[in-house]
Design a protein around this motif. Structure first.
Motif, PDB file in Angstrom:
ATOM      1  N   MET A  96       0.833  -1.176   0.000  1.00  0.00           N
ATOM      2  CA  MET A  96       0.000   0.000   0.000  1.00  0.00           C
ATOM      3  C   MET A  96       0.882   1.245   0.000  1.00  0.00           C
ATOM      4  O   MET A  96       1.919   1.263   0.634  1.00  0.00           O
ATOM      5  CB  MET A  96      -0.892   0.036   1.239  1.00  0.00           C
ATOM      6  N   ARG A  97       0.420   2.260  -0.689  1.00  0.00           N
ATOM      7  CA  ARG A  97       1.113   3.546  -0.701  1.00  0.00           C
ATOM      8  C   ARG A  97       0.594   4.421   0.429  1.00  0.00           C
ATOM      9  O   ARG A  97      -0.524   4.229   0.902  1.00  0.00           O
ATOM     10  CB  ARG A  97       0.873   4.258  -2.036  1.00  0.00           C
ATOM     11  N   GLU A  98       1.409   5.385   0.827  1.00  0.00           N
ATOM     12  CA  GLU A  98       0.995   6.311   1.881  1.00  0.00           C
ATOM     13  C   GLU A  98       0.752   7.693   1.279  1.00  0.00           C
ATOM     14  O   GLU A  98       1.426   8.098   0.326  1.00  0.00           O
ATOM     15  CB  GLU A  98       2.051   6.402   2.978  1.00  0.00           C
ATOM     16  N   PHE A  99      -0.222   8.389   1.882  1.00  0.00           N
ATOM     17  CA  PHE A  99      -0.610   9.720   1.433  1.00  0.00           C
ATOM     18  C   PHE A  99      -0.783  10.622   2.649  1.00  0.00           C
ATOM     19  O   PHE A  99      -1.383  10.212   3.640  1.00  0.00           O
ATOM     20  CB  PHE A  99      -1.942   9.664   0.675  1.00  0.00           C
ATOM     21  N   LEU A 100      -0.272  11.832   2.544  1.00  0.00           N
ATOM     22  CA  LEU A 100      -0.560  12.855   3.539  1.00  0.00           C
ATOM     23  C   LEU A 100      -1.845  13.532   3.070  1.00  0.00           C
ATOM     24  O   LEU A 100      -1.922  13.999   1.932  1.00  0.00           O
ATOM     25  CB  LEU A 100       0.574  13.870   3.620  1.00  0.00           C
ATOM     26  N   VAL A 101      -2.863  13.551   3.930  1.00  0.00           N
ATOM     27  CA  VAL A 101      -4.154  14.116   3.544  1.00  0.00           C
ATOM     28  C   VAL A 101      -4.546  15.197   4.537  1.00  0.00           C
ATOM     29  O   VAL A 101      -4.608  14.948   5.737  1.00  0.00           O
ATOM     30  CB  VAL A 101      -5.253  13.025   3.483  1.00  0.00           C
TER      31      VAL A 101
END
Length: 100
Positions: free
Chosen positions: A1-6
């Motif tokens: 899984m990729r990580e995202f700053l939201v």
């Protein structure tokens, strides 16, 4: 899984009954726990004195993040999102392969 700053900003539409706001916020807390349990929500913060949140979210890609993760939040219709894809930094002290 990729990580995202939201970054998430929630704006309740004017005239919304408080009962609806309370119900959606309660449902939001339940959904956040579910997404944490599945690994989609890794961390969540609220900047001091602000009514927005900043979090690290995980999904296969940005389309999945929007459709199957953020799109399932009960407050989604009232939210705006700023999404930044993340990648590992070689100097990250939390990296499993780092030599400290």
């Amino acid at each position: 899984m990729r990580e995202f700053l939201v970054e998430i900003t929630t704006t309740v539409p004017e005239g919304t009954p408080q009962e609806e706001v309370d119900a959606r916020r309660a449902a939001e807390a339940v959904r956040a726990k579910e997404l944490a349990a599945t690994g989609n929500l890794a961390r969540l913060w609220r900047p001091v004195g602000e009514r927005r949140s900043v979090g690290v979210w995980r999904a296969a890609d940005e389309a999945e993040l929007h459709e199957k993760v953020l799109g399932t939040l009960p407050l989604h219709a009232w939210m705006t999102f700023v999404v930044t894809p993340l990648e590992a930094h070689p100097n990250d002290p939390g990296r499993a392969d780092s030599t400290r």
